[in-house]
Design a protein around this motif. Structure first.
Motif, mmCIF file in Angstrom:
data_model
loop_
_atom_site.group_PDB
_atom_site.id
_atom_site.type_symbol
_atom_site.label_atom_id
_atom_site.label_comp_id
_atom_site.label_asym_id
_atom_site.label_seq_id
_atom_site.Cartn_x
_atom_site.Cartn_y
_atom_site.Cartn_z
ATOM 1 N N THR A 23 4.807 2.111 7.068
ATOM 2 C CA THR A 23 5.314 3.179 6.203
ATOM 3 C C THR A 23 6.381 2.614 5.279
ATOM 4 O OG1 THR A 23 4.901 4.850 7.905
ATOM 5 C CG2 THR A 23 6.400 5.447 6.126
ATOM 6 N N PRO A 24 6.123 2.556 3.975
ATOM 7 C CA PRO A 24 7.122 2.051 3.028
ATOM 8 C C PRO A 24 8.202 3.089 2.772
ATOM 9 C CG PRO A 24 5.190 2.789 1.849
ATOM 10 C CD PRO A 24 4.879 2.949 3.316
ATOM 11 N N THR A 25 9.348 2.634 2.291
ATOM 12 C CA THR A 25 10.436 3.550 1.970
ATOM 13 C C THR A 25 10.891 3.343 0.532
ATOM 14 O OG1 THR A 25 12.076 1.991 2.854
ATOM 15 C CG2 THR A 25 11.244 3.696 4.346
ATOM 16 N N MET A 26 11.443 4.376 -0.049
ATOM 17 C CA MET A 26 11.874 4.339 -1.438
ATOM 18 C C MET A 26 13.153 3.515 -1.602
ATOM 19 S SD MET A 26 9.639 6.059 -3.122
ATOM 20 C CE MET A 26 10.491 6.395 -4.676
ATOM 21 N N PRO A 27 13.286 2.857 -2.762
ATOM 22 C CA PRO A 27 14.540 2.148 -3.035
ATOM 23 C C PRO A 27 15.716 3.123 -3.041
ATOM 24 C CG PRO A 27 12.830 1.532 -4.607
ATOM 25 C CD PRO A 27 12.297 2.697 -3.838
ATOM 26 N N ARG A 28 16.868 2.611 -2.642
ATOM 27 C CA ARG A 28 18.147 3.337 -2.661
ATOM 28 C C ARG A 28 18.197 4.475 -1.638
ATOM 29 N NH1 ARG A 28 16.970 2.163 -7.864
ATOM 30 N NH2 ARG A 28 16.139 4.217 -8.295
ATOM 31 N N SER A 29 17.240 5.423 -1.717
ATOM 32 C CA SER A 29 17.309 6.573 -0.809
ATOM 33 C C SER A 29 16.797 6.252 0.589
ATOM 34 C CB SER A 29 16.507 7.751 -1.378
ATOM 35 O OG SER A 29 15.112 7.487 -1.312
ATOM 36 N N GLY A 30 15.856 5.326 0.697
ATOM 37 C CA GLY A 30 15.253 5.031 1.982
ATOM 38 C C GLY A 30 14.292 6.098 2.473
ATOM 39 N N LYS A 31 13.936 7.039 1.608
ATOM 40 C CA LYS A 31 13.012 8.107 2.005
ATOM 41 C C LYS A 31 11.621 7.544 2.256
ATOM 42 C CE LYS A 31 11.056 12.495 0.383
ATOM 43 N NZ LYS A 31 10.999 13.474 -0.727
ATOM 44 N N PRO A 32 11.001 7.862 3.390
ATOM 45 C CA PRO A 32 9.655 7.364 3.677
ATOM 46 C C PRO A 32 8.628 7.949 2.693
ATOM 47 C CG PRO A 32 10.710 8.178 5.669
ATOM 48 C CD PRO A 32 11.549 8.637 4.521
ATOM 49 N N MET A 33 7.707 7.133 2.268
ATOM 50 C CA MET A 33 6.602 7.620 1.441
ATOM 51 C C MET A 33 5.576 8.299 2.342
ATOM 52 S SD MET A 33 6.270 4.333 -1.171
ATOM 53 C CE MET A 33 5.029 5.100 -2.217
ATOM 54 N N SER A 34 4.731 9.150 1.762
ATOM 55 C CA SER A 34 3.754 9.883 2.568
ATOM 56 C C SER A 34 2.505 9.069 2.849
ATOM 57 C CB SER A 34 3.382 11.201 1.880
ATOM 58 O OG SER A 34 2.747 10.975 0.634
ATOM 59 N N VAL A 35 2.324 7.956 2.152
ATOM 60 C CA VAL A 35 1.208 7.060 2.441
ATOM 61 C C VAL A 35 1.670 5.964 3.388
ATOM 62 C CG1 VAL A 35 0.112 7.484 0.206
ATOM 63 C CG2 VAL A 35 1.671 5.538 0.471
ATOM 64 N N ARG A 36 0.709 5.390 4.100
ATOM 65 C CA ARG A 36 0.943 4.138 4.804
ATOM 66 C C ARG A 36 0.193 3.044 4.043
ATOM 67 N NH1 ARG A 36 -0.830 4.393 10.629
ATOM 68 N NH2 ARG A 36 -2.315 5.986 9.929
ATOM 69 N N MET A 37 0.656 1.823 4.170
ATOM 70 C CA MET A 37 0.068 0.781 3.327
ATOM 71 C C MET A 37 0.038 -0.564 4.024
ATOM 72 S SD MET A 37 3.056 -0.104 0.487
ATOM 73 C CE MET A 37 2.787 1.445 -0.354
ATOM 74 N N THR A 38 -0.785 -1.442 3.463
ATOM 75 C CA THR A 38 -0.787 -2.854 3.792
ATOM 76 C C THR A 38 -1.331 -3.581 2.567
ATOM 77 O OG1 THR A 38 -1.371 -4.522 5.451
ATOM 78 C CG2 THR A 38 -3.076 -2.913 4.878
ATOM 79 N N ASN A 39 -1.518 -4.883 2.677
ATOM 80 C CA ASN A 39 -2.011 -5.685 1.552
ATOM 81 C C ASN A 39 -2.919 -6.793 2.053
ATOM 82 O OD1 ASN A 39 -0.163 -5.097 -1.124
ATOM 83 N ND2 ASN A 39 1.078 -4.871 0.734
ATOM 84 N N CYS A 40 -3.678 -7.348 1.123
ATOM 85 C CA CYS A 40 -4.371 -8.597 1.388
ATOM 86 C C CYS A 40 -4.364 -9.423 0.107
ATOM 87 C CB CYS A 40 -5.794 -8.370 1.897
ATOM 88 S SG CYS A 40 -6.861 -7.359 0.847
ATOM 89 N N HIS A 95 3.964 -10.033 5.355
ATOM 90 C CA HIS A 95 4.039 -8.647 5.834
ATOM 91 C C HIS A 95 5.492 -8.342 6.224
ATOM 92 C CE1 HIS A 95 3.301 -5.124 8.369
ATOM 93 N NE2 HIS A 95 2.026 -5.109 8.005
ATOM 94 N N PRO A 96 6.052 -7.207 5.787
ATOM 95 C CA PRO A 96 7.470 -6.937 6.046
ATOM 96 C C PRO A 96 7.791 -6.649 7.503
ATOM 97 C CG PRO A 96 6.448 -5.037 5.030
ATOM 98 C CD PRO A 96 5.431 -6.138 4.988
ATOM 99 N N VAL A 97 6.802 -6.318 8.306
ATOM 100 C CA VAL A 97 7.043 -6.017 9.721
ATOM 101 C C VAL A 97 6.712 -7.221 10.602
ATOM 102 C CG1 VAL A 97 6.437 -4.504 11.651
ATOM 103 C CG2 VAL A 97 6.601 -3.562 9.327
ATOM 104 N N THR A 98 5.536 -7.811 10.418
ATOM 105 C CA THR A 98 5.124 -8.923 11.271
ATOM 106 C C THR A 98 5.694 -10.262 10.798
ATOM 107 O OG1 THR A 98 3.098 -9.452 10.027
ATOM 108 C CG2 THR A 98 2.962 -7.700 11.704
ATOM 109 N N GLY A 99 6.015 -10.363 9.508
ATOM 110 C CA GLY A 99 6.482 -11.627 8.945
ATOM 111 C C GLY A 99 5.379 -12.633 8.699
ATOM 112 N N LYS A 100 4.136 -12.251 8.944
ATOM 113 C CA LYS A 100 3.007 -13.169 8.776
ATOM 114 C C LYS A 100 2.443 -13.081 7.357
ATOM 115 C CE LYS A 100 1.572 -12.848 13.621
ATOM 116 N NZ LYS A 100 0.455 -12.484 14.544
ATOM 117 N N PRO A 101 1.772 -14.143 6.875
ATOM 118 C CA PRO A 101 1.116 -14.080 5.574
ATOM 119 C C PRO A 101 0.055 -12.983 5.551
ATOM 120 C CG PRO A 101 1.249 -16.348 6.343
ATOM 121 C CD PRO A 101 1.662 -15.473 7.501
#
Length: 213
Positions: A46-63, A82-88
């Protein structure tokens, strides 16, 4: 057979292109299998908004080599881990690379595929994709699962926006004059697709982050 396309122009050539049903059922299923593997290696967060830290309503990942992330402390950015696992991030599935090469009209491959998962009540406010170095590269969007009401406007928040229903398998290309258009997701239409047993929608956005050398 040529793709069915709808497009709009603002005087300098085609800007937004909508390719309805670009991915057929078998292609969607194959891509979903590849994305399940991606999400197992790089779990949704779950990503959060800059400054406010409010959670976004989407969940996300990347490749891909880079991934788009956001948090209260460092804001919007691309990073290789990855911001949670620290893995590529996992490698981008080949069907996505093939799609980019077919529709993007750009001489280099994408470096990031942002995967957003929308549950039934998730949405995305109007925003611009402007964290990349080269706006000559389009943003290519793929819809999987439940339909969504997509809104796209102009280069300012005050410009009039139009709505478009995106169904599973649809592809949208934001380029040329519309590369920096404000756009977002107003709502998901639950139960409009059986592709995801858990329901909801996966939206994939392919992006070139750096300028080719």
């Amino acid at each position: 057979m040529a793709d069915r396309r709808t497009a709009r122009s603002r005087g300098k050539g085609v800007a937004l292109e909508h390719l309805p049903g670009k991915l057929k059922d078998a292609d969607q299923a194959k891509l979903l299998d590849a994305l399940r593997a991606v999400m197992e290696e790089a779990p949704l967060f779950t990503p959060t908004m800059p400054r406010s830290g409010k959670p976004m309503s989407v969940r996300m990942t990347n490749c891909g080599p880079l991934g788009w992330v956001t948090d209260k402390e460092r804001g919007y950015r691309y990073q290789p881990t990855h911001p949670v696992t620290g893995k590529p991030w996992p490698a981008m599935p080949k069907p996505l690379l093939d799609l980019w090469r077919e529709v993007a009209g750009y001489p280099a491959d994408p470096e990031a595929c942002l995967v957003n998962y929308y549950s039934g009540d998730a949405k995305m406010g109007l925003h611009q994709d402007k964290d990349e170095e080269d706006f000559a590269a389009p943003v290519v969007s793929v819809s999987l699962g439940d339909s969504a009401i997509f809104r796209v406007g102009g280069l300012t928040r005050k410009d009039k926006a139009q709505s478009l229903e995106l169904k599973s398998g649809d592809v949208v290309v934001l380029g040329c004059d519309d590369r920096l258009a404000f756009h977002g997701i107003d709502r998901i239409l639950p139960g409009t697709s059986a592709l995801l047993p858990e329901g909801g929608r996966l939206n994939l956005t392919l992006r070139r982050v750096t300028k080719p050398v």
